[in-house]
Design an enzyme around this catalytic site. Sequence first.
Site, mmCIF file in Angstrom:
data_model
loop_
_atom_site.group_PDB
_atom_site.id
_atom_site.type_symbol
_atom_site.label_atom_id
_atom_site.label_comp_id
_atom_site.label_asym_id
_atom_site.label_seq_id
_atom_site.Cartn_x
_atom_site.Cartn_y
_atom_site.Cartn_z
ATOM 1 N NE ARG A 1 -3.395 -2.555 -0.645
ATOM 2 C CZ ARG A 1 -2.803 -2.067 -1.731
ATOM 3 N NH1 ARG A 1 -3.330 -2.281 -2.926
ATOM 4 N NH2 ARG A 1 -1.701 -1.347 -1.636
ATOM 5 C CE LYS B 1 1.587 -3.458 -1.014
ATOM 6 N NZ LYS B 1 2.232 -3.904 -2.230
ATOM 7 C CD GLU C 1 -1.063 -8.561 -9.169
ATOM 8 O OE1 GLU C 1 -1.271 -7.370 -8.911
ATOM 9 O OE2 GLU C 1 -1.013 -9.442 -8.289
#
Length: 310
Positions: A72, A171, A204
């Site tokens: 990621r 991220k 989320e």
Amino acid sequence: MTTAPTGKQQQNQWLYNADGEELRVWIDGEILPASQAQLSIFDHGALYGDGVFEGIRAYGGRIFQCASHIERLFHSAECIRLEIPYSRGEIEQLMRDTLKANNLEDAYIRLVVTRGPGGLGLNPFLCEHACTYCITGALRLYPDDFYRKGMPIIVAKRLRIPIECLDPRIKSLNYLNNILAKIEAIDAGVLEAVMLNTDGFVAECTGDNIFVVRDGAIATPPGEAGILEGVTRAFVMSMCKELNIPCQERMLKLDDLRGADEVFLTGTAAEIIAVSQIDGDPVGKGEEGPITCTLREQFHAIIKACAPEG
Ligand code: PXG
């Protein structure tokens, strides 16, 4: 009543271990006492939030889902055209070296890659070199009570940033969208807020993914809802498969949360935690439900069973 630690106490948690010894950090190839590590004030990570990061856990000396986190990190970096100056293997090794330097087996790991020092001006390609650093320290979880009783959350007014503007799957060091929703949560006297996307679907929470349980079946918003696709979320979905609990990714409305038998959150820091209330209204029976409890216990059993690596 749990008293929240002050900012200084929180910082000390990352500067010193339980014995009062200063923790060490890894920065650009060196291991230094945390107070001596320096990032340039011209670093575009600080000037523009231009960089990527990962939050990872080690349990019993084992880095939990290490490959997924590293994957990621590289994906996030690629999306913002940031070249990480290390290989995947070197990234894994530097995390191990930092844990070892601090004698830590159960720890939180923060891995950061910034665009690096440059001038005042957005152009990322004028920055000299990316800066990589790794902080490890003691764990910071939600209060213990919450794991048994569930945690109250609110629905944030702040919407999750649309994929077309800044894909939440990256991220990045740009967390203001989440921080503004987190401030709403704190103002309301709770620790987490669920965010909707601009089409009104559930996305989320500010630092956790969200799941609903109804009639024994689980659902969680898909990547297209505008979420960070959590490593814990993926792990929980694979646990559901093993346990033969139906679990699907689908678009959810607020009414799906409000009418759920159970709602729970997942994240590296939180692990698996039940939601007891949304905007002051109880979810299900207002306490941790049986499916959340099963998953939480199974999660802990798996982590405990992980034999320390050599
Ligand atoms: N959504 C967002 C926006 C996150 O930041 C998650 C979901 C859960 O993803 P993982 O991969 O952790 O299951 C996150 C992760 C912190 C902290 O310091 C935040 C996260 C992870 C670790 C620490 O607040 N967020």
